[in-house]
Structures are given as structure tokens and as C-alpha cells.
Design a protein around this motif. Structure first.
Motif, PDB file in Angstrom:
ATOM      1  N   ARG A  88      29.039  38.537  43.136  1.00  0.00           N
ATOM      2  CA  ARG A  88      28.877  37.478  44.145  1.00  0.00           C
ATOM      3  C   ARG A  88      30.153  36.646  44.274  1.00  0.00           C
ATOM      4  O   ARG A  88      30.621  36.383  45.388  1.00  0.00           O
ATOM      5  N   THR A  89      30.696  36.196  43.139  1.00  0.00           N
ATOM      6  CA  THR A  89      31.896  35.361  43.205  1.00  0.00           C
ATOM      7  C   THR A  89      33.150  36.186  43.475  1.00  0.00           C
ATOM      8  O   THR A  89      34.036  35.759  44.221  1.00  0.00           O
ATOM      9  N   ARG A  91      30.452  30.484  49.686  1.00  0.00           N
ATOM     10  CA  ARG A  91      29.491  31.434  49.128  1.00  0.00           C
ATOM     11  C   ARG A  91      28.523  30.708  48.186  1.00  0.00           C
ATOM     12  O   ARG A  91      27.300  30.931  48.224  1.00  0.00           O
ATOM     13  N   LEU A 110      23.666  40.413  47.429  1.00  0.00           N
ATOM     14  CA  LEU A 110      23.923  39.027  47.030  1.00  0.00           C
ATOM     15  C   LEU A 110      22.670  38.162  47.072  1.00  0.00           C
ATOM     16  O   LEU A 110      22.687  37.030  46.598  1.00  0.00           O
ATOM     17  N   THR A 137      22.594  41.219  36.765  1.00  0.00           N
ATOM     18  CA  THR A 137      23.914  41.372  37.382  1.00  0.00           C
ATOM     19  C   THR A 137      25.004  41.381  36.315  1.00  0.00           C
ATOM     20  O   THR A 137      25.040  40.500  35.449  1.00  0.00           O
ATOM     21  N   LEU A 197      24.437  30.295  48.536  1.00  0.00           N
ATOM     22  CA  LEU A 197      23.537  30.713  47.468  1.00  0.00           C
ATOM     23  C   LEU A 197      22.667  29.553  46.995  1.00  0.00           C
ATOM     24  O   LEU A 197      21.464  29.716  46.764  1.00  0.00           O
ATOM     25  N   ALA A 253      30.377  43.430  48.530  1.00  0.00           N
ATOM     26  CA  ALA A 253      29.928  43.297  47.145  1.00  0.00           C
ATOM     27  C   ALA A 253      30.031  44.603  46.362  1.00  0.00           C
ATOM     28  O   ALA A 253      30.491  44.591  45.208  1.00  0.00           O
TER      29      ALA A 253
END
Length: 709
Positions: free
Chosen positions: A394-395, A466, A493, A430, A470, A404
Motif C-alpha cells: 500500500r505505501t 493514500r 489495497l 500483508t 485508507l 500494487a
């Protein structure tokens, strides 16, 4: 590939796999060889009987020596002896600065399962044994058998507030330098691996056949690496990625890379044609040595029994960190048993221990980095912008602006090359990775040299946006009635449920707080950072586990942005929230200071509602401090504002507060008059519950007056 690991006898107690907290330790390398002597020393030190406080084991080694991996290995094998759990915390930030012990204590309390919502806010300076979080941690450890692994400790001042009066617990601290001042410790100092272990590690990482066919090249490569685990792993990753590269040639490349790094550092240290500055300093120091010889001999004699010195006869291993000399202080005739006397912290180190330019680790990293594809090199540099040095798909995908799945593949490839370490996975499974602290400073310099400032700012902005999306999606899942849901994120994500959202918020809390603090600290992305703060303030309380210290930090960040941009109304609101948090913690003087500052900002914004709110808050602080005169004055000023605004509910409440202040001053007639006025307002509002409460207070006042009170 054969995997060989050191084994140790299991300790008594529950099976290690059942001990809580093992899953929060760093994953550590899959292949672990050697270190039998050091493991035996740690085991022997842990077995010594302890009295008074938790015993402390110190594992010291230069960056790249494998101290964290060894500490994790010991913790896993010794965990069965500590059935109440294993706790883990890092005491250095990504830039090498120290993490305050109060912040560490709060995170350790959470790992113990304690309710940190009840822990008071930290003092103005997050340090010291009397900090509420440190006191709460030591109390929570009482009567338990817990192993605490504290990684990358900068100084003894970080450690001693965390030491509990519980000999059943064990503290294992890793550090790059000596922790002077802690009594009754004998640090285990790491050097390089022995030759058989270094050869075994290379063979297991690269492939036994490739190293076995060239034992001389393997020995040369291990020697060029100084037998340091980190350098060996980097060179093994290079050999795995270049099947045509001969082991002997890899050793020669590393020797050349180290020599070039040393020459470059020498050129940077002095002007061309002149003697480098560090060499001048060394010569000056050597010139003074004869004059210091007698003093040094006396110091050595007095330091013979200094706490924390190395055992007599203990050999210094190649590449080991050498502790700074300690000047002994004569011990008192009767050692104090006060816990504060267990540690006498020395001055905080000015800078973290660096990796020298002529270290084999730097040469191995240079070779590994220059062999990366452009996309992987860009990702590795961008990961230095990730909060807390940790990243997932995600980051990482936000930082480099890629899909992703592509980010996940790049992260895995960098880990395969030993340039990233694998972290425990997130709650949803994850995969997570970390930039090793030993490589972070070099990567930051590479980023500054190879990436344009506009690209860096864009990467940071993408990351913040982002995280905002989230966090907003997590809020929408936790409270669907709060408003419209944000646009959905791409599938890989996406947060899928309220439970998933809560796990993500709590698991990534440090990342989120670090991201917003870094952005506001730099001051160039206040818009995105402000949106993230707002999203966090709305979302974290919905988890039911929002710590007051985290909310305090967020409101302070709001205040910073508001004052920077000249927004008095927003600054006043932030100060009111800070005052409320301090008041809830019983810190009335600090709360009153926040309310007074909020009043000044509210007046600048010409906002009567905020002024009244600040006046009422300050009045409550004076009331709690026992100053009834000031409480009556501030309540009266708030009352006048509320009456002019036509806020009858607040008017009734403040009339009762003024009556209470008059009662505390024994002004009973004025108190009864205000109570009756409050009842009249409540009657007009039809508030039966309020009338009952105020009527009861009035009846009690009359009863006490009639009884001669």
C-alpha cells in the motif's frame, strides 16, 4: 538449499510456540550460523540469580554485526522460560535519534494487553522514571515472567525508566556502543563470525556447490567482508543475482569498492594536496600520548572494578565495537537499594554510531546497489520516505506511483537481494518490509543526489493522500452512519470489513502518526497532512483503543499547522481539545494554560462560542485547584457570554457552577439565588432531569445552612 541453524536446549516451561508475543519479534534471517559462544554467554548471564530488579543483558556490536538477529534467536530459544510473554520495541528512530522511554513504555503496555486509555498523558519532557507510562509499565510487570527485547538502545537513560522491580523478568538490550552506568552487567560484544561459520553462511546463501568448488574464493570473500553477517548477506545476494560472477572476482570487487570508498572519504575530509583533517587529528593525538601515559595508567588501575567493563582475559573479536573507556567512581560503602541507584546514566551520545566509509558493509552495499535495475533502485531510495522505515504494497505503490502488484514484486526482489529485511506480516497477512538502519543514511544521501526535489515532494504527497483515503475508508467501515463513503480503492489495497479496518488502524498507527508528524514538521504539505490528522481524529476513537497520548499528539499537530497559517479559530479549537485531555488526566495547571491560550486565539477570531468554552474550561481548572474566587469570576464571565448568545442550556449549567463556587466561599445567599435562577431557566426549557439535579443541590445547600454549616 540446506539450512543449518544453531540449536539450544529448550528452557523449562511452556512450549515456545505457545508463549505470547513471539509473532511481534522481527522475522530474522532464515539462515543463522555460528555465534555458539555468544549464545552460551547470554544463556549463562540469564541463568544468574537476580535480586531487586529485572536482570539486564546487553548485546553490543557495530552496525551489520548481526546483533538484532542474535537477540531474536536468543529470545526465541529462551521464550519458554517466560510464559507471560515476549515484548519488543525499537529505541532508535529511523534517523538514529533516541525514542523517549515514555513512548516505548506505552507501546510495551499495549503489547501486555493493558488499557493505555487510562494511562495519564506524558510530562512535558518524555523522560524519567516517574513518567506515568513508565510507572504503569513497571507495575504491570510486577509478578510476571516476561522477556523484553529492546533493540538499538542509544543510552542508559532510555533503559533505566523501564526496569521493573521484578527479578522474574529479563531485559535484553542491543546497542551499537557501551551502555555505561548500568550496574551488574557484563556486555556480550559481537565481532565478525569465525571462519567456519562465515564459510557455512556463504555456502548456505549462495549454494554449497558454488562455494565448495571455489573454497579459496569463498575464504577470500569472507575475509573481504570482515566476516560480518550483513556484508556476507549482501555479497551472497549479489552472487545469487549474477550466476556468471565468480566468487573470487566478487571478493576482488569488494576489496576495490572498499578502497574506493576510503579514498573518497579521505578526499572529502581534506583539500587536494593537503593532509586530511582526521589524519591531522590522529597525529595530534599521538603527539600527546606520552604526556597522557601516566594519567592513563592511573585511570586503568582505578577502572579495574568499573561496572560494565569486559571480563579480564576476554578476547576482542575482529570487527567488534570497542567500548569507550570508563572512568570509575568509587562506590559508596553501602550501596543504595533505591531503584534510581541501579543506573547512573551518562550523557546522551551526540550522534548515533555511524558505519565507517572503509567498512566492508559500505563496499558490499555499493556493489549491490549499483547492480540493481533502475526501478528497484528507485523503489529502495523512495522507501527511506516511508514512516518508521516500514513499507508494504500500500505505501510502496504510493511512493513510486506504480500498481500494487508491481510494488509487491519489487519489494520481494529487494528482500531477496538482502537490501530489505522482512517484518512480521500485518494483521491481514500483508507482507511488510523494513529498510535496515545500517543502510538508511546511505540511501538518504543517494536519494538526495539522484532524485529531484519535485519528485521527492510528489512521492510524499502521494503517500499522504493514500493514507488519507485508507483512513477515511476505515472510518466509513467502522461507522457507516457518519457520512458518505469515499471512493473505493483498488482491490489489493482495499479494506474489506469493520474488523479489517480496526486491525489496520491499530496495526499501522505508528506509521500513520509518523507520516503526519514528518509532513507537518517539514511544513510543505500542510494541506494533505491536515486532512490526515482530521481523518485520524475521527477514526482512531472508533477503534475503542485510542490512547490519550496519541490524541494529544494529533491535536498538537493541528495547533502547529493553524498557527503556521494564521488560523486563530482552528488554533483555539486545538488548544481546547488539548486542555480537555490534560483536564481528564488531572493536570489542572497545564489544562488551565491551554484554556487561557485558547481564549486569546478565540478573541483574535472574534468567536464568542469559543471564548465561552475557554472561559468555562479555565473556571473548571480553578475549581479543581480549590480557588473558588477565581472559579466564580471565570464562570461568571462565561455566563455573560452565553446569555448574550441566547444559549439557555449553557446558561442554566453555568448558573449552577457559579452557585457551587459561591457555596465554597460560604456565600450562601448568592449561591441560593443562582440555583433558583438556574431552575427557572431549566423550567422554561422543560429539562426535568436538569431540574431534578439542581433542585437536589439546592435542597442540600439549605439543609447544610440550617444545620449550621
Amino acid at each position: 538449499m540446506a539450512r543449518k541453524t544453531v540449536t539450544m536446549e529448550a528452557g523449562a516451561g511452556a512450549p515456545a510456540e505457545r508463549v505470547p508475543g513471539l509473532d511481534r519479534l522481527p522475522v530474522g534471517p532464515a539462515l543463522f550460523v555460528g555465534r555458539r559462544t555468544e549464545l552460551a554467554a547470554l544463556r549463562a548471564a540469564a541463568a544468574r540469580p537476580a535480586e531487586g530488579r529485572s536482570p539486564v543483558l546487553v548485546l553490543a556490536g557495530r552496525p551489520g554485526s548481526g546483533r538484532t538477529a542474535l537477540a531474536v534467536r536468543f529470545a526465541v530459544t529462551a521464550a519458554a522460560q517466560y510464559p507471560d510473554g515476549v515484548l519488543f520495541a525499537r529505541l532508535s528512530a529511523p534517523d538514529g535519534s533516541r525514542v523517549p522511554p515514555a513512548r516505548v513504555a506505552r507501546r510495551l503496555l499495549e503489547q501486555l494487553g493493558a488499557d493505555t486509555a487510562g494511562v495519564p498523558l506524558p510530562a512535558a519532557v518524555e523522560d524519567g522514571r516517574d513518567d506515568p507510562a513508565c510507572v504503569a509499565l513497571r507495575g504491570a510487570l510486577a509478578g510476571r515472567r516476561v522477556l523484553l527485547l529492546l533493540d538499538d538502545v542509544r543510552d542508559a537513560g532510555q533503559l533505566w525508566p523501564l526496569l521493573a522491580d521484578e527479578p522474574g523478568c529479563l531485559v535484553l538490550a542491543t546497542t551499537a556502543g557501551p551502555l555505561t552506568g548500568i550496574e551488574d552487567i557484563d556486555p556480550v560484544i559481537l565481532g565478525g563470525l569465525d571462519r567456519p561459520a562465515a564459510a557455512e553462511l556463504l555456502g548456505d546463501l549462495v549454494g554449497g556447490t558454488r562455494i565448495g568448488c571455489d573454497p579459496v574464493g569463498g575464504a577470500d570473500l569472507a575475509e573481504a567482508c570482515g566476516s560480518q553477517p550483513a556484508a556476507l548477506r549482501l555479497m551472497a545476494g549479489r552472487l545469487r543475482g549474477n550466476p556468471e560472477l565468480a566468487v573470487t572476482e566478487a571478493a576482488k570487487e569488494l576489496v576495490r569498492a572498499v578502497a574506493e570508498a576510503s579514498s573518497s572519504a579521505a578526499r572529502d575530509a581534506g583539500e587536494p594536496g593537503t593532509e586530511p583533517k582526521f589524519e591531522k587529528a590522529e597525529k595530534a593525538e599521538r603527539a600527546e600520548e606520552p604526556a597522557k601515559a601516566e594519567t592513563a595508567a592511573k585511570s586503568a588501575k582505578s577502572a579495574k572494578n568499573a561496572p560494565g567493563r569486559r571480563r579480564k582475559g576476554a578476547a576482542q573479536e575482529p570487527g567488534a565495537a570497542v567500548p569507550a573507556p570508563v572512568v570509575a567512581v568509587a562506590p559508596p560503602a553501602e550501596p543504595a537499594r533505591d531503584p534510581a541507584a541501579w543506573v547512573r546514566p551518562g550523557p546522551e551520545p551526540a550522534e548515533p554510531v555511524p558505519v565507517p566509509d572503509n567498512d566492508p558493509l559500505i563496499g558490499a552495499f555499493t556493489l549491490a546497489y549499483t547492480g540493481l535495475p533502475a526501478a528497484q533502485a528507485r523503489m529502495l531510495r523512495a522507501l527511506t520516505l516511508a514512516p518508521a522505515q516500514c513499507a508494504d504494497l500500500r505505501t510502496a505503490s504510493a511512493l513510486v506511483g506504480c500498481p500494487a502488484p508491481e510494488a509487491a514484486g519489487t519489494l520481494a526482489a529487494l528482500a531477496e537481494r538482502e537490501l530489505l529485511t522482512v517484518e512480521p506480516p500485518a494483521a491481514d497477512g500483508t507482507a511488510r518490509y523494513r529498510v535496515p538502519g545500517r543502510l538508511h543514511p546511505r540511501l538518504v544521501r543517494l536519494r538526495a543526489r539522484e532524485d529531484r526535489p519535485a519528485e521527492i515532494e510528489l512521492a510524499r504527497a502521494r503517500l499522504l493522500e493514500r493514507l488519507v483515503r485508507l483512513t477515511e475508508s476505515a472510518r466509513a467501515l467502522l461507522d457507516p452512519s457518519a457520512g458518505p463513503s469515499p471512493d473505493p480503492l483498488p482491490g489489493p489495497l482495499r479494506l474489506t470489513s469493520a474488523a479489517h479496518a480496526r486491525q489496520w488502524l491499530l496495526g499501522e498507527r505508528d506509521v500513520l502518526l509518523g507520516a503526519v508528524a514528518d509532513a507537518i514538521g517539514q511544513g510543505d504539505l500542510d494541506g494533505s497532512a491536515g486532512r490526515l490528522v482530521t481523518a485520524l481524529l475521527r477514526s482512531l476513537p472508533l477503534t475503542g483503543a485510542a490512547a490519550p497520548a496519541d490524541l494529544h499528539q494529533l491535536h498538537e499537530l493541528v495547533l502547529t499547522v493553524a498557527e503556521r497559517h494564521g488560523r486563530p479559530r482552528r488554533a483555539s479549537a486545538a488548544l481546547l481539545n488539548l486542555g480537555d485531555l490534560q483536564a481528564a488526566a488531572g493536570r489542572w495547571e497545564q489544562a488551565c494554560g491551554h484554556y487561557r491560550a485558547a481564549l486569546e486565539h478565540a478573541r483574535a477570531a472574534d468567536d464568542e462560542a469559543l471564548c465561552a468554552r475557554a472561559l468555562e474550561g479555565a473556571a473548571g481548572c480553578h475549581r479543581a485547584l480549590g480557588d473558588a474566587v477565581r472559579a466564580a469570576d471565570w464562570y461568571g464571565r462565561a455566563l455573560g457570554l452565553r446569555q448574550s448568545m441566547g444559549d439557555q442550556a449553557a446558561e442554566a449549567r453555568l448558573l449552577a457552577r457559579v452557585a457551587e463556587a459561591h457555596s465554597a466561599q460560604r456565600r450562601f445567599d448568592e449561591a441560593e439565588r443562582e440555583y433558583r435562577a438556574s431552575l427557572a431557566v431549566l423550567r422554561r426549557l422543560g429539562d426535568e432531569h436538569g431540574r431534578e439535579a439542581v433542585g437536589t443541590a439546592l435542597a442540600e445547600l439549605r439543609e447544610r445552612v440550617s444545620a449550621g454549616w
